[in-house]
Design a protein around this motif. Structure first.
Motif, mmCIF file in Angstrom:
data_model
loop_
_atom_site.group_PDB
_atom_site.id
_atom_site.type_symbol
_atom_site.label_atom_id
_atom_site.label_comp_id
_atom_site.label_asym_id
_atom_site.label_seq_id
_atom_site.Cartn_x
_atom_site.Cartn_y
_atom_site.Cartn_z
ATOM 1 N N LEU A 195 -9.264 -5.986 7.606
ATOM 2 C CA LEU A 195 -9.082 -5.843 6.163
ATOM 3 C C LEU A 195 -7.909 -4.932 5.804
ATOM 4 O O LEU A 195 -7.400 -4.993 4.681
ATOM 5 C CB LEU A 195 -10.369 -5.333 5.502
ATOM 6 C CG LEU A 195 -11.498 -6.376 5.496
ATOM 7 C CD1 LEU A 195 -12.805 -5.757 4.999
ATOM 8 C CD2 LEU A 195 -11.129 -7.564 4.606
ATOM 9 N N SER A 196 -7.480 -4.071 6.719
ATOM 10 C CA SER A 196 -6.323 -3.200 6.478
ATOM 11 C C SER A 196 -6.434 -2.421 5.169
ATOM 12 O O SER A 196 -5.463 -2.308 4.414
ATOM 13 C CB SER A 196 -5.026 -4.031 6.468
ATOM 14 O OG SER A 196 -4.879 -4.726 7.682
ATOM 15 N N GLY A 197 -7.630 -1.934 4.884
ATOM 16 C CA GLY A 197 -7.814 -1.086 3.706
ATOM 17 C C GLY A 197 -7.909 -1.817 2.382
ATOM 18 O O GLY A 197 -7.865 -1.200 1.314
ATOM 19 N N THR A 213 0.832 -1.203 0.000
ATOM 20 C CA THR A 213 0.000 0.000 0.000
ATOM 21 C C THR A 213 0.868 1.256 0.000
ATOM 22 O O THR A 213 2.069 1.204 0.309
ATOM 23 C CB THR A 213 -0.905 0.066 1.253
ATOM 24 O OG1 THR A 213 -0.069 0.240 2.408
ATOM 25 C CG2 THR A 213 -1.741 -1.198 1.414
ATOM 26 N N SER A 266 -14.646 1.053 8.513
ATOM 27 C CA SER A 266 -14.173 -0.274 8.946
ATOM 28 C C SER A 266 -12.845 -0.668 8.309
ATOM 29 O O SER A 266 -12.377 -1.781 8.540
ATOM 30 C CB SER A 266 -15.236 -1.327 8.600
ATOM 31 O OG SER A 266 -15.428 -1.401 7.199
ATOM 32 N N VAL A 267 -12.208 0.239 7.547
ATOM 33 C CA VAL A 267 -11.009 -0.182 6.803
ATOM 34 C C VAL A 267 -9.912 -0.754 7.706
ATOM 35 O O VAL A 267 -9.190 -1.655 7.296
ATOM 36 C CB VAL A 267 -10.402 0.929 5.900
ATOM 37 C CG1 VAL A 267 -11.283 1.179 4.684
ATOM 38 C CG2 VAL A 267 -10.118 2.193 6.661
ATOM 39 N N TYR A 268 -9.746 -0.209 8.902
ATOM 40 C CA TYR A 268 -8.679 -0.716 9.783
ATOM 41 C C TYR A 268 -9.224 -1.442 11.016
ATOM 42 O O TYR A 268 -8.472 -1.748 11.939
ATOM 43 C CB TYR A 268 -7.775 0.430 10.251
ATOM 44 C CG TYR A 268 -7.062 1.149 9.143
ATOM 45 C CD1 TYR A 268 -6.359 0.439 8.167
ATOM 46 C CD2 TYR A 268 -7.059 2.543 9.075
ATOM 47 C CE1 TYR A 268 -5.692 1.100 7.151
ATOM 48 C CE2 TYR A 268 -6.390 3.212 8.063
ATOM 49 C CZ TYR A 268 -5.711 2.484 7.099
ATOM 50 O OH TYR A 268 -5.046 3.136 6.099
ATOM 51 N N PRO A 322 -18.293 0.761 5.023
ATOM 52 C CA PRO A 322 -17.048 0.323 4.371
ATOM 53 C C PRO A 322 -15.829 1.206 4.666
ATOM 54 O O PRO A 322 -14.717 0.700 4.761
ATOM 55 C CB PRO A 322 -17.374 0.384 2.873
ATOM 56 C CG PRO A 322 -18.847 0.427 2.764
ATOM 57 C CD PRO A 322 -19.400 0.934 4.062
ATOM 58 N N GLY A 330 -2.501 0.389 9.067
ATOM 59 C CA GLY A 330 -2.009 0.340 7.689
ATOM 60 C C GLY A 330 -0.542 0.698 7.527
ATOM 61 O O GLY A 330 -0.025 0.730 6.415
ATOM 62 N N GLY A 331 0.177 0.991 8.592
ATOM 63 C CA GLY A 331 1.574 1.447 8.483
ATOM 64 C C GLY A 331 2.551 0.312 8.245
ATOM 65 O O GLY A 331 2.171 -0.814 8.011
ATOM 66 N N TRP A 343 -6.696 2.784 -0.011
ATOM 67 C CA TRP A 343 -8.164 2.897 -0.043
ATOM 68 C C TRP A 343 -8.574 4.364 -0.206
ATOM 69 O O TRP A 343 -9.598 4.655 -0.837
ATOM 70 C CB TRP A 343 -8.798 2.262 1.199
ATOM 71 C CG TRP A 343 -8.467 2.959 2.481
ATOM 72 C CD1 TRP A 343 -7.421 2.699 3.314
ATOM 73 C CD2 TRP A 343 -9.176 4.060 3.068
ATOM 74 N NE1 TRP A 343 -7.422 3.562 4.371
ATOM 75 C CE2 TRP A 343 -8.489 4.403 4.255
ATOM 76 C CE3 TRP A 343 -10.304 4.780 2.719
ATOM 77 C CZ2 TRP A 343 -8.915 5.441 5.082
ATOM 78 C CZ3 TRP A 343 -10.736 5.822 3.544
ATOM 79 C CH2 TRP A 343 -10.040 6.136 4.706
ATOM 80 N N PRO A 366 -12.212 -1.599 -0.109
ATOM 81 C CA PRO A 366 -13.405 -1.474 0.757
ATOM 82 C C PRO A 366 -14.729 -1.800 0.061
ATOM 83 O O PRO A 366 -15.629 -2.319 0.704
ATOM 84 C CB PRO A 366 -13.387 -0.004 1.186
ATOM 85 C CG PRO A 366 -12.025 0.501 0.908
ATOM 86 C CD PRO A 366 -11.386 -0.384 -0.117
ATOM 87 N N ILE A 367 -14.848 -1.496 -1.233
ATOM 88 C CA ILE A 367 -16.128 -1.733 -1.902
ATOM 89 C C ILE A 367 -16.262 -3.202 -2.332
ATOM 90 O O ILE A 367 -17.302 -3.827 -2.141
ATOM 91 C CB ILE A 367 -16.284 -0.787 -3.119
ATOM 92 C CG1 ILE A 367 -16.204 0.682 -2.674
ATOM 93 C CG2 ILE A 367 -17.598 -1.053 -3.857
ATOM 94 C CD1 ILE A 367 -17.256 1.108 -1.698
ATOM 95 N N TRP A 397 -24.649 0.557 1.987
ATOM 96 C CA TRP A 397 -23.298 1.006 1.626
ATOM 97 C C TRP A 397 -23.325 1.720 0.267
ATOM 98 O O TRP A 397 -22.564 2.656 0.049
ATOM 99 C CB TRP A 397 -22.305 -0.164 1.635
ATOM 100 C CG TRP A 397 -22.567 -1.210 0.599
ATOM 101 C CD1 TRP A 397 -23.342 -2.321 0.748
ATOM 102 C CD2 TRP A 397 -22.083 -1.227 -0.747
ATOM 103 N NE1 TRP A 397 -23.366 -3.031 -0.425
ATOM 104 C CE2 TRP A 397 -22.593 -2.388 -1.363
ATOM 105 C CE3 TRP A 397 -21.269 -0.384 -1.499
ATOM 106 C CZ2 TRP A 397 -22.325 -2.715 -2.693
ATOM 107 C CZ3 TRP A 397 -20.989 -0.711 -2.817
ATOM 108 C CH2 TRP A 397 -21.514 -1.869 -3.398
ATOM 109 N N MET A 444 -10.917 5.724 -3.241
ATOM 110 C CA MET A 444 -12.189 6.428 -3.033
ATOM 111 C C MET A 444 -12.140 7.843 -3.613
ATOM 112 O O MET A 444 -13.095 8.289 -4.245
ATOM 113 C CB MET A 444 -12.512 6.490 -1.533
ATOM 114 C CG MET A 444 -12.761 5.129 -0.885
ATOM 115 S SD MET A 444 -14.215 4.272 -1.563
ATOM 116 C CE MET A 444 -13.448 2.974 -2.502
ATOM 117 N N ASP A 458 0.637 3.498 2.163
ATOM 118 C CA ASP A 458 1.079 3.676 3.547
ATOM 119 C C ASP A 458 2.329 2.846 3.850
ATOM 120 O O ASP A 458 3.199 3.275 4.606
ATOM 121 C CB ASP A 458 -0.041 3.263 4.523
ATOM 122 C CG ASP A 458 -1.044 4.385 4.738
ATOM 123 O OD1 ASP A 458 -0.680 5.550 4.530
ATOM 124 O OD2 ASP A 458 -2.189 4.077 5.117
#
Lengths: 201, 201
Positions: A157-159, A59, B165-167, B162, B200-201, A129, A162-163, B129, A133, A61
């Protein structure tokens, strides 16, 4: 979905750095040990009739990590792309190409193509993510994933898309990604077959 | 996050219909048995210093179910709103108000307010969503969730916020929501404390 086999599976190959440290290597040395697992998983999925795979490469990040790690996972993604092509799959690389962290050698693969009946493999490279978006769902070419399999024991899910993940069933493998075994993948498919898929209905 | 306690927890209270059927009731009769659990969870969370909760009430897709079920979960959400207000929390109802499936009595609560030091409780009602994304992230007032707890054994998000909730770390309780026990919530908090949160890092 055919015969309870998901059409499209997302893969979160987590745990490369933990694996490296636990084997006495430097963190950066973990990534190359994730390449053979990626090949073996691709073959196992194809044998089961899975039509599409999406690997969470790295990612935007992740690019904030120490330079030697960034170089190591970028190189691993370039090698993964080579492996996927050599296997005869239709490769689609998805991520923010307008940043120095995107490996230039992967630019030719950033468009989704239909290549006959080939298995599709998406590789997220310098994906974010927020980027996805903000650009009006930049990854919209990638369809929904029925199943996500994450290695490394974390249930998050760590990004990851998302969809496309809104209705995904999520299967967690506690082992680290370099310790991939075909059996883990088989167990994920068996588990998925037992889920009551409702797609929000 | 304070002392390993998440600031904001998302709750997916799944399993009401399965619980009803397994107890010899009609499916629609499950929802009202989910109200007392919602109250007990709110109190348990407040006692632990959690600042914000988001309950996944019902979705626009759920409204395609048989009429008696739609009426039953709509009524349960109206009662849940009463319970939340009576507990002195700052209630924010989030969902598509421009559809007949949105209960009119909840219209006064569709704006996020700051009410002193009150605990915040968001209730998703006729949420979708797709609606959220198509309206330029309509739910953006709701902040990110550090932890999501889902009852009913499924490991999936089912369209639950969505972006927020990414992280999120996702904790699954196998018991059905009407079988809520405080101990399940305590176990989720204990599990969360052991996770290595990286954002996410």
């Amino acid at each position: 979905m055919m015969n309870g086999i998901p059409t499209h599976i997302g893969i979160i190959p987590d745990g490369n750095r933990r694996w490296a440290v636990s084997h006495g290597y430097q963190k950066k040395d973990g990534y190359k040990h994730g390449l053979e697992p990626a090949l073996r998983l691709l073959r196992a999925a194809r044998n089961h009739g899975v039509k599409e795979l999406t690997y969470y490469g790295f990612t935007a990040d992740n690019c904030k990590r120490p330079k030697e790690q960034v170089e190591a996972f970028s190189e691993a993604c370039e090698q993964a792309a080579d492996i996927i092509k050599r296997e005869g799959a239709a490769l689609n690389v998805v991520g923010n190409i307008q940043s120095p962290c995107f490996p230039k050698s992967l630019l030719p693969y950033t468009y989704r193509r239909t290549e006959g009946n080939k298995m599709r493999v998406n590789l997220l490279v310098n994906y974010g993510w927020e980027w996805d978006m903000k650009n009006g769902w930049a990854s919209h070419d990638i369809p929904r994933m029925e199943l996500i399999i994450r290695w490394g024991g974390m249930n998050r899910l760590s990004g990851f898309l998302p969809i496309q993940s809104v209705y995904s069933d999520i299967y967690i493998v506690n082992d680290l990604w370099p310790d991939f075994r075909e059996e883990q993948f088989e167990n994920a498919l068996k588990w998925y077959r037992k889920q009551d898929v409702t797609l929000g209905g």
